[in-house]
Design a protein around this motif. Sequence first.
Motif, PDB file in Angstrom:
ATOM      1  N   GLU A   1     -17.088  86.380  37.946  1.00 51.63           N
ATOM      2  CA  GLU A   1     -17.261  85.074  36.875  1.00 51.63           C
ATOM      3  C   GLU A   1     -17.068  84.205  38.432  1.00 51.63           C
ATOM      4  N   ALA A   2     -17.033  84.235  39.489  1.00 54.04           N
ATOM      5  CA  ALA A   2     -17.223  84.020  40.303  1.00 54.04           C
ATOM      6  C   ALA A   2     -15.919  82.719  40.468  1.00 54.04           C
ATOM      7  N   PRO A   3     -14.877  82.657  39.966  1.00 52.79           N
ATOM      8  CA  PRO A   3     -13.789  81.892  39.964  1.00 52.79           C
ATOM      9  C   PRO A   3     -12.834  80.721  41.070  1.00 52.79           C
ATOM     10  N   VAL A   4     -13.020  80.200  41.193  1.00 55.44           N
ATOM     11  CA  VAL A   4     -12.694  79.966  42.115  1.00 55.44           C
ATOM     12  C   VAL A   4     -10.990  79.376  41.798  1.00 55.44           C
ATOM     13  N   HIS A   5      -9.749  79.548  42.365  1.00 54.72           N
ATOM     14  CA  HIS A   5      -8.602  79.964  42.150  1.00 54.72           C
ATOM     15  C   HIS A   5      -7.866  78.884  42.779  1.00 54.72           C
ATOM     16  N   PRO A   6      -7.012  78.464  42.230  1.00 55.87           N
ATOM     17  CA  PRO A   6      -5.662  78.115  43.474  1.00 55.87           C
ATOM     18  C   PRO A   6      -4.658  78.980  43.805  1.00 55.87           C
ATOM     19  N   LEU A   7      -4.922  78.583  45.846  1.00 49.95           N
ATOM     20  CA  LEU A   7      -3.183  79.586  45.928  1.00 49.95           C
ATOM     21  C   LEU A   7      -2.386  79.889  45.562  1.00 49.95           C
ATOM     22  N   VAL A   8      -1.394  78.381  44.834  1.00 50.86           N
ATOM     23  CA  VAL A   8      -0.415  78.399  44.916  1.00 50.86           C
ATOM     24  C   VAL A   8      -0.206  77.756  43.271  1.00 50.86           C
ATOM     25  N   TYR A   9       0.202  78.701  42.136  1.00 49.50           N
ATOM     26  CA  TYR A   9       0.304  77.376  41.299  1.00 49.50           C
ATOM     27  C   TYR A   9       1.170  78.235  40.465  1.00 49.50           C
ATOM     28  N   ARG A  10       1.473  77.399  39.369  1.00 44.03           N
ATOM     29  CA  ARG A  10       2.604  77.614  38.486  1.00 44.03           C
ATOM     30  C   ARG A  10       2.911  79.187  37.628  1.00 44.03           C
ATOM     31  N   HIS A  11       4.181  79.800  37.739  1.00 43.29           N
ATOM     32  CA  HIS A  11       3.973  81.037  36.650  1.00 43.29           C
ATOM     33  C   HIS A  11       4.174  80.744  35.091  1.00 43.29           C
ATOM     34  N   PRO A  12       3.222  81.390  34.490  1.00 42.51           N
ATOM     35  CA  PRO A  12       2.594  80.260  33.205  1.00 42.51           C
ATOM     36  C   PRO A  12       4.319  80.837  32.284  1.00 42.51           C
ATOM     37  N   PHE A  13       4.809  82.666  32.892  1.00 43.73           N
ATOM     38  CA  PHE A  13       5.892  82.343  31.937  1.00 43.73           C
ATOM     39  C   PHE A  13       7.562  82.629  33.108  1.00 43.73           C
TER      40      PHE A  13
ATOM     41  N   ARG B   1     -10.988  92.053  51.908  1.00 37.53           N
ATOM     42  CA  ARG B   1     -12.219  91.387  53.109  1.00 37.53           C
ATOM     43  C   ARG B   1     -13.595  91.017  51.754  1.00 37.53           C
ATOM     44  N   PRO B   2     -13.935  92.418  50.888  1.00 33.69           N
ATOM     45  CA  PRO B   2     -15.230  91.864  49.963  1.00 33.69           C
ATOM     46  C   PRO B   2     -14.832  91.282  48.923  1.00 33.69           C
ATOM     47  N   PHE B   3     -13.513  90.998  48.605  1.00 32.76           N
ATOM     48  CA  PHE B   3     -13.075  90.121  47.615  1.00 32.76           C
ATOM     49  C   PHE B   3     -13.484  88.404  47.207  1.00 32.76           C
ATOM     50  N   VAL B   4     -12.736  88.089  48.851  1.00 32.08           N
ATOM     51  CA  VAL B   4     -13.095  86.402  49.186  1.00 32.08           C
ATOM     52  C   VAL B   4     -14.269  86.419  49.383  1.00 32.08           C
ATOM     53  N   SER B   5     -14.934  85.458  49.337  1.00 30.04           N
ATOM     54  CA  SER B   5     -15.623  85.098  49.581  1.00 30.04           C
ATOM     55  C   SER B   5     -14.840  83.352  51.077  1.00 30.04           C
ATOM     56  N   GLY B   6     -13.817  82.587  50.550  1.00 33.23           N
ATOM     57  CA  GLY B   6     -14.168  81.769  51.657  1.00 33.23           C
ATOM     58  C   GLY B   6     -12.596  81.254  50.611  1.00 33.23           C
ATOM     59  N   TRP B   7     -12.230  80.116  51.630  1.00 32.63           N
ATOM     60  CA  TRP B   7     -11.112  78.996  50.961  1.00 32.63           C
ATOM     61  C   TRP B   7     -11.806  77.842  50.561  1.00 32.63           C
TER      62      TRP B   7
ATOM     63  N   LEU C   1       0.237  75.464  52.209  1.00 29.15           N
ATOM     64  CA  LEU C   1      -0.892  76.531  51.838  1.00 29.15           C
ATOM     65  C   LEU C   1      -1.126  76.314  49.940  1.00 29.15           C
ATOM     66  N   SER C   2      -0.342  74.899  49.876  1.00 24.64           N
ATOM     67  CA  SER C   2      -0.501  74.376  48.217  1.00 24.64           C
ATOM     68  C   SER C   2      -1.920  73.613  47.756  1.00 24.64           C
ATOM     69  N   LYS C   3      -2.776  73.422  49.656  1.00 26.46           N
ATOM     70  CA  LYS C   3      -3.643  72.850  49.411  1.00 26.46           C
ATOM     71  C   LYS C   3      -4.971  73.772  48.601  1.00 26.46           C
ATOM     72  N   LEU C   4      -4.863  74.979  49.089  1.00 29.03           N
ATOM     73  CA  LEU C   4      -5.668  76.030  49.708  1.00 29.03           C
ATOM     74  C   LEU C   4      -6.519  76.597  48.237  1.00 29.03           C
ATOM     75  N   TRP C   5      -7.547  77.301  47.650  1.00 29.73           N
ATOM     76  CA  TRP C   5      -8.313  77.178  46.815  1.00 29.73           C
ATOM     77  C   TRP C   5      -8.814  78.465  46.900  1.00 29.73           C
ATOM     78  N   MET C   6      -8.892  80.202  46.480  1.00 30.85           N
ATOM     79  CA  MET C   6      -9.330  81.172  46.883  1.00 30.85           C
ATOM     80  C   MET C   6     -11.256  81.019  46.242  1.00 30.85           C
ATOM     81  N   VAL C   7     -11.876  81.862  46.622  1.00 25.51           N
ATOM     82  CA  VAL C   7     -13.718  81.437  47.079  1.00 25.51           C
ATOM     83  C   VAL C   7     -14.083  83.077  46.411  1.00 25.51           C
TER      84      VAL C   7
END
Length: 346
Positions: free
Chosen positions: A206-218, A232-238, A195-201
């Motif tokens: 703004e069409a960001p690509v986000h890491p599925l697993v990351y550090r909480h900022p606080f 389904r409509p909120f993700v294009s792929g991984w 899971l730590s290797k995955l990125w959500m498209v």
Amino acid sequence: HQSMIIHQRSMLLGTSVICAFVPLAYSFLSNAALRRSFVRNMMANSNAFYSSRSLTPHFGIEALDIDLNNIDLTDSQFISRLKQDLVQYRAILFRNQNLSGQRQVDISNKLGKIESTFYKHPRSPHPCIFRVSNDEAEGCTRVGRSGWHIDGTFQRKPFMYQTMYFPSVAEGGDTYFVPLKELYDSFTEEERRDLSKLWMVTGRREAPVHPLVYRHPFRANEEETMLFHCGRPFVSGWYRDTNDGDADDANLVNGVDTSRMMDSSTIQDRLTAQIESKLDEIGIRMKWEAGDFLICDNLGLAHYASEGTQACSDGVGLRLLHRTTIVGGEETVPIKPDGRGSFTLR
């Protein structure tokens, strides 16, 4: 002054009753976990502004003895207290509130900057408030039903906090919440590595690509959290991290081969199945009461609106939710432990 003395005496009397009752009830609980849970929920914490008790063993508190209409929002110590409790507990529930739209907006603006990205329903009490209902004449319908998610995944900086106020509730109109650190920890070690290797498209706005697993900022100790939307409509792929030395440099971004995209449903279904299997163990099915006001850490909790939120108001009552969404600074851009963060391809 007299009312303050009466309040203090009442608090002392209440504490005395609890202290006398706890040992007796405690003796009937043979299971150690039940004992710890019982004491944790019976004994309230307190600060200068409110006392509190746990909502669940893993996250959340209910603030007691406070009317938010009587709080001076220019008091920096109160706002600091809220933010500290949000870091520690991830959700604060205030019951029996009577908030105007302006008051909810004022509280929200003290926590950060309100960002309104939604449809402005004509019945909304304020332009910055998203009004949700089970009656389309009263508010927007079918909201939050597409899948488990955090809010603002379509932005480079997902929403930091959200507030939810319920002027009116419907029977069975529950919202489910699950803590993301505990969700991630519930996977096996091998699953977590994957899971730590995955990125959500996202492919939206703004069409960001986000890491599925990351550090909480606080949260402390660089706690890991998760970012996803299972609708389904909120993700294009991984995308997946690659160690392929033959990957085309033109398609390599942040160590990700952007020419290879996985189908969106594969990971969404996997996350949904895990959440549903763990919900009653680590999460909560929040049963709202009229006057409930919740502030939650959107980066630390995922949520989902139950089917009952859309039941006909004639049969279960009118459901009204007033929601605000609040953004933070650059520190809320998702960053993985290795320093790589969200990016866009545009």
